[in-house]
Design an enzyme around this catalytic site. Structure first.
Site, mmCIF file in Angstrom:
data_model
loop_
_atom_site.group_PDB
_atom_site.id
_atom_site.type_symbol
_atom_site.label_atom_id
_atom_site.label_comp_id
_atom_site.label_asym_id
_atom_site.label_seq_id
_atom_site.Cartn_x
_atom_site.Cartn_y
_atom_site.Cartn_z
ATOM 1 C CE LYS A 145 0.843 1.434 4.389
ATOM 2 N NZ LYS A 145 1.563 2.687 4.701
ATOM 3 C CG LEU A 190 6.295 0.375 0.297
ATOM 4 C CD1 LEU A 190 7.339 -0.373 -0.530
ATOM 5 C CD2 LEU A 190 5.428 1.252 -0.604
ATOM 6 N N GLY A 229 4.146 -4.042 4.048
ATOM 7 C CA GLY A 229 4.336 -5.436 3.656
ATOM 8 C C GLY A 229 4.006 -6.434 4.751
ATOM 9 C CB SER A 269 0.011 -6.562 3.038
ATOM 10 O OG SER A 269 -0.755 -7.102 1.983
ATOM 11 C CG ASP A 323 -0.181 0.379 8.320
ATOM 12 O OD1 ASP A 323 -0.839 1.334 8.775
ATOM 13 O OD2 ASP A 323 0.976 0.499 7.878
#
Length: 264
Positions: free
Chosen positions: A8, A97, A99, A102, A134
């Site tokens: 993201k 990002l 990672g 996610s 996140d």
């Protein structure tokens, strides 16, 4: 089972004053991109255990977000099978990002799909928050969202699909998320968090008219790159990666800068 865990970016990231519990509220726009980690999950008969491979370069054995997510699923849901996970890590770590978040969310969504009575999104997000702030965005499963609270309040929005560019990865020492948040506490003035409707309005404008900000610019250095007309360079997350919004097919880089082409 092969699963894709997308990276993201944050087009906007405003950070509020530290709360008594040590956490910071945010107002942000998240969007996934075409860069993914690949996660192979194998479920075998129990008793429960979890083994993650492919992340040895990034974290100590047993300390990954995937380990944490699997152990939480065992504790909360009574999942009593063996979980073997192989990760092909494509998303840079400590890069802003998402990672690790996610990866964890992708595993939780998959494990939830195996349940006879799966949890709803709200309860799955509550588990995800125990892994990282996140994670809820990725659990929601949308491509773009306005994100507030500590990250647990996710309002999906229609994603922009006309954007492309590069993730710029700068080699060298990286600032941890904790260090970055600690540095923000020293700001002489902490702005009020943004109105979400206004953020979405700006998101719909041409990129050249965006007035987004990332409060973590305070603790990150922009890469030395010459921008062409119409291009925008934006920090994502708490750093250290930047996003270059550009129609170029490639860009010149040096030994300390890597560019990864992505689409949104």
């Amino acid at each position: 089972m092969e699963l894709k865990a997308p990276a993201k970016v944050n087009w906007h990231l405003a950070v509020g004053r530290r709360r008594p519990d040590g956490y910071h509220p945010i107002a942000s726009i998240f969007q996934t991109c075409s860069l993914n980690d690949i996660i192979e999950v194998e479920i075998n008969e129990g008793p429960f255990s979890v083994e993650v491979s492919g992340l040895e370069e990034y974290c100590p054995k047993g300390r990954s977000t995937l380990d944490k997510a699997a152990n939480l699923w065992h504790e909360i849901m009574g999942f009593d099978k063996e979980i073997r996970i192989q990760v092909k890590k494509n998303i840079p770590s400590q890069a802003g990002l998402g990672g690790g978040s996610s990866d964890a969310a992708t595993l939780l969504r998959y494990l939830n799909s195996l349940e006879k009575h799966p949890l709803d999104t709200e309860h799955l997000i509550n588990i995800g928050m125990k892994v990282g702030c996140d994670v809820p965005f990725f659990i929601e499963g949308c491509r773009a969202a306005l994100v507030t609270g500590l990250g647990e309040v996710v309002r999906p929005i229609e994603p922009r699909t006309d954007l492309q560019g590069f993730i710029l990865v700068t080699e060298g020492e990286k600032t941890s998320t904790k260090e970055a948040y600690d540095a923000l506490d020293g700001r002489p003035m902490i702005p009020v968090l943004d109105d979400l409707d206004e953020l979405e309005r700006i998101y719909r404008l041409p990129v050249r008219d965006w007035s987004f900000r990332n409060d973590f610019d305070l603790v990150n250095t922009k890469p030395d790159i010459q921008l062409l007309k119409g291009e925008r360079l934006l920090l994502t997350g708490s750093g250290s990666c930047h996003i270059l919004l550009s129609d170029r097919s490639d860009i010149p880089t040096g030994s300390k800068l890597k560019a990864m082409k992505v689409y949104f």
